[in-house]
Design an enzyme around this catalytic site. Structure first.
Site, short mmCIF file in Angstrom:
data_model
loop_
_atom_site.label_atom_id
_atom_site.label_comp_id
_atom_site.label_asym_id
_atom_site.label_seq_id
_atom_site.Cartn_x
_atom_site.Cartn_y
_atom_site.Cartn_z
N ASP A 114 62.65 -36.79 9.83
CA ASP A 114 63.66 -35.90 9.26
C ASP A 114 64.77 -36.74 8.63
O ASP A 114 65.48 -37.46 9.33
CB ASP A 114 64.22 -35.00 10.35
N HIS B 163 61.91 -32.42 8.10
CA HIS B 163 62.86 -31.32 8.23
C HIS B 163 62.20 -29.96 7.99
O HIS B 163 62.49 -28.99 8.70
CB HIS B 163 64.01 -31.53 7.23
N SER C 13 68.35 -26.01 10.91
CA SER C 13 69.14 -26.74 9.93
C SER C 13 70.58 -26.21 9.89
O SER C 13 71.30 -26.29 10.88
CB SER C 13 68.45 -26.67 8.57
#
Length: 428
Positions: free
Chosen positions: A368, A397, A183
């Site tokens: 995601d 995610h 991320s």
């Protein structure tokens, strides 16, 4: 306007509501609120003492100073718990995401957490904690109570934190480092890989949920927060630190007052949580997308370690990426940009500056809502090299670091890529 009861100042409530809604692991459960309020690992204990040594993994604590004075906590796990103590594999560096710390790599059971698995597979594991997290709260001149301490975004994390940590690992191991990020850790990585002084320290990189563009982000709550300019509201109110634990008690008080004594809170929730926006009964999905294999029964345990603080400036930089569709430095406005960059617009990070000689692996998911597939494909298309790719249609995610099935679905492929680099890493 006609006469009626006095207008209510909703800004404090909006702020507190934002802190509530942005909280990654909130499941709209009073028991989870209570767990977060009560939970706090021994502040004197380090990550090694809490998550590594009790499970038989060798671990040492290190500190690294950045060019701009931040003191960062770094952990080293040189081998697995059953390995010979004098053996060391190639160094692998783990970089966490937003509102997380180095603990995120060890927060599931040993057989499900990437940090433990890498150590057990013979890698010399190094774990970073960026400025502002609970493990990295010191500075040579400022305290966490000073606004100057929070005057940074992911731009500084890429340019200063990563450079300092990777230089330290390179010095200690006399070897180039394999980079693994998730991320925000991939935003930092991709920005840093455009810098020659950083990329010369890197052997290869594996990116989970890679992000350089965010304009196709589909997370409904995040989209709504961007549209309401909540990042600018925070800055206008002089809020420089986003610390969910610090504001939790005030948050609960305000929410109780709002809902029990007038309809202000209900009106705000209606504006944010209407059917056309988000499902506030499932906040995790509204922020990150549907996660196939997230173990909700462990939420109270996760809350013992996360969320970590970040800066309002960092949040605003991310919101700028969403609004503008760019992968660029922080936008200070025309005058501020002239002062900082000598031009009206902030410079972009050009992915074509990432060397084609840098081997890359990327894992991304069809569900995601943050690292959207369209944006990931744009990132891939702008790189000069062709990364090895793992696409999982049913992954969201959070699944890439907390899925109960990630060991089989993700980490096996990732570790095969990392092992393919063993013997190819050149010493510094």
């Amino acid at each position: 306007m006609g006469a009626g009861r006095p207008a209510t100042n909703t800004k404090p409530l909006l702020l507190l509501l934002l802190l509530y809604l942005l909280f990654l692991f909130s499941q709209a459960s009073s028991s989870h609120f209570e767990a977060l309020r009560k939970s706090s690992p021994n502040s004197a204990a380090g990550l090694c003492d809490l998550l590594l040594l009790p499970f038989g993994y060798p671990c040492t604590e290190h500190t690294v100073e950045t060019k701009d004075g931040f003191i960062l906590s770094v952990q080293n796990i040189p081998s697995g718990k059953n390995a010979l103590r004098d053996t060391r594999g190639p160094p692998v560096y783990l970089q966490h995401g937003l509102f997380q710390g180095g603990d995120t790599w060890f927060i599931n059971p040993c057989e499900q957490s990437l940090g433990y698995l890498l150590a057990d597979n013979g890698f010399d594991v190094w774990v970073g904690n960026v400025r502002g997290t609970r493990w990295s709260k010191n500075h040579t001149s400022f305290s966490v109570h000073d606004k100057e301490f929070w005057d940074w975004s992911w731009q500084e994390l890429a340019q200063y934190d990563l450079l300092a940590i990777l230089s330290y690992i390179n010095l200690k191991t006399q070897s180039k480092v394999i980079y693994v990020g998730h991320s925000q850790g991939t935003i930092m990585g991709l920005a840093a890989f455009t810098l020659p002084e950083v990329v010369e320290l890197i052997d290869s990189a594996a990116l989970l949920c890679p992000i350089s563009y965010l304009n196709h982000l589909t997370a409904r709550f995040v989209r709504r927060a961007v549209a309401l300019h909540l990042d600018q509201m925070l800055q206008t109110m002089g809020i420089h630190q986003l610390n969910f634990r610090r504001y939790l008690g005030i948050l609960i008080f305000y929410l109780r007052i709002a809902f029990l004594h007038d309809n202000t809170g209900i009106q705000i929730l209606d504006s944010l949580c209407g059917d056309e926006y988000i499902d506030c009964n499932n906040m995790l999905s509204s922020i990150t997308g549907t996660n196939c294999c997230f173990n909700e029964s462990r939420v109270e345990y996760y809350l013992e370690y996360e969320p970590h603080p970040s800066s309002t400036k960092n949040l605003r930089h991310l919101f700028q990426m969403i609004r503008k569709g760019t992968f660029a430095k922080y936008d200070y406005g025309f005058w501020g940009n002239l002062q900082h960059y000598g031009k009206l617009h902030p410079p972009s990070f050009d992915l074509k500056d990432v060397p084609d000689s840098l081997p890359l692996w990327m894992g991304y998911g069809g569900l995601d809502a943050l690292a959207d597939v369209t944006d990931v494909k744009r990132t891939i298309s702008e790189l000069r090299s062709e990364p090895q790719l793992l696409y999982l249609d049913n992954y969201g995610h959070i699944d890439f670091i907390m899925s109960t099935k990630a060991s089989a679905d993700v980490y096996g492929d990732l570790i095969r890529f990392l092992k393919s680099r063993v013997g190819t890493s050149s010493s510094s």
